[in-house]
Structure formats: structure tokens, C-alpha cells
Design a protein around this motif. Sequence first.
Motif, short mmCIF file in Angstrom:
data_model
loop_
_atom_site.label_atom_id
_atom_site.label_comp_id
_atom_site.label_asym_id
_atom_site.label_seq_id
_atom_site.Cartn_x
_atom_site.Cartn_y
_atom_site.Cartn_z
N ALA A 13 -20.99 -58.46 -62.23
CA ALA A 13 -22.43 -58.53 -61.92
C ALA A 13 -23.21 -57.44 -62.65
O ALA A 13 -24.27 -57.71 -63.23
CB ALA A 13 -22.63 -58.41 -60.41
N CYS A 16 -23.41 -58.27 -66.36
CA CYS A 16 -24.41 -59.32 -66.61
C CYS A 16 -25.81 -58.76 -66.54
O CYS A 16 -26.69 -59.09 -67.36
CB CYS A 16 -24.23 -60.48 -65.62
N GLN A 35 -31.70 -66.08 -63.43
CA GLN A 35 -30.67 -66.96 -62.87
C GLN A 35 -29.28 -66.35 -63.05
O GLN A 35 -28.45 -66.39 -62.14
CB GLN A 35 -30.72 -68.34 -63.52
N LEU A 36 -29.02 -65.78 -64.23
CA LEU A 36 -27.71 -65.17 -64.48
C LEU A 36 -27.49 -63.99 -63.54
O LEU A 36 -26.40 -63.84 -62.98
CB LEU A 36 -27.59 -64.72 -65.94
N CYS A 39 -26.75 -65.49 -59.91
CA CYS A 39 -25.45 -66.12 -59.68
C CYS A 39 -24.29 -65.16 -59.96
O CYS A 39 -23.29 -65.19 -59.24
CB CYS A 39 -25.30 -67.43 -60.45
N SER A 40 -24.42 -64.28 -60.93
CA SER A 40 -23.32 -63.34 -61.19
C SER A 40 -23.16 -62.34 -60.06
O SER A 40 -22.04 -61.97 -59.70
CB SER A 40 -23.52 -62.61 -62.53
N GLU A 69 -20.63 -70.36 -58.02
CA GLU A 69 -21.47 -69.30 -58.59
C GLU A 69 -20.92 -68.80 -59.93
O GLU A 69 -21.69 -68.53 -60.85
CB GLU A 69 -21.63 -68.15 -57.61
N GLU A 72 -21.75 -71.46 -62.44
CA GLU A 72 -23.18 -71.40 -62.77
C GLU A 72 -23.47 -70.24 -63.73
O GLU A 72 -24.24 -70.39 -64.68
CB GLU A 72 -24.02 -71.24 -61.50
N SER A 73 -22.83 -69.11 -63.51
CA SER A 73 -23.07 -67.98 -64.41
C SER A 73 -22.54 -68.27 -65.82
O SER A 73 -23.14 -67.86 -66.81
CB SER A 73 -22.50 -66.68 -63.84
N ALA A 98 -15.64 -64.38 -66.82
CA ALA A 98 -16.02 -65.40 -65.84
C ALA A 98 -14.94 -66.47 -65.74
O ALA A 98 -14.58 -66.89 -64.63
CB ALA A 98 -17.35 -66.04 -66.22
#
Length: 119
Positions: A13, A16, A35-36, A39-40, A69, A72-73, A98
Motif C-alpha cells: 500500500a 503504491c 483508485q489505486l 484498493c491497494s 482488491e 483491482e489494484s 500484487a
Amino acid sequence: MKQIIKNRTKKYAVDCWNLCLKFPVSREFNAFCNQLIRCSSSVGANYRAACRAKSDADFINKLKIVEEEVDESVYFLELLQEVSNKEHTEIKRLHAEANELLSIVVASIKTMRARNRKS
């Protein structure tokens, strides 16, 4: 093992977030970066919640959220790589991390489901 994954998801996280700092501030980049970041950071938050699950079923359900999640990332990392001509090395590194986290989570879900079938 849980502490190692907690640390990895937290680092993911933060990494990112640091990646997103390197992109220009614009409506377009902000949309993907926001968004990144969401989700991260949700990956680690939901993994921590899974570690406090009240049952095996609860644990699996929470890990499914982690799986979503992470996936998504990955998507937003791929978008950033396609629309930007910078930070490709870091994006690739985060993409690989990821995918490793995703593999760990999916394997954990499969293990728990198999264990529950035997019971």
C-alpha cells in the motif's frame, strides 16, 4: 506467516502511494491514482480483518475481499502503465508483488476450503 503477509500488504500500500506521488496532478491521473491508493490499502486492511475472523467461513469471505482488491489494484497498475511513459520499472515491480500476494491469498482460500471439506 500472518505477520509477514501483514507487513507485505502494508508495504504494498505504501509503495503504491509513493508511486502515485510521482505522477502529475491532473484529473485523469488523479482518477487512476485515487483508485489505486484505495484498493491497494484495502488489501492490507481486509487481510488484517481476515486474521480476526470469527470462523473459517468468515476468514474465507474476508480473503475473497482481499483477492478482489488485489486484482483491482493490478488493473489500475496496468492502466497507469498504458497511459504513462514513466515509472514502468516500479509499476512492473508492484504488479509482480500484487500477483504474488494474489497467489498467496488464492492458495489460502483453497487450503481453507479443502480443510473444511475434510471436516
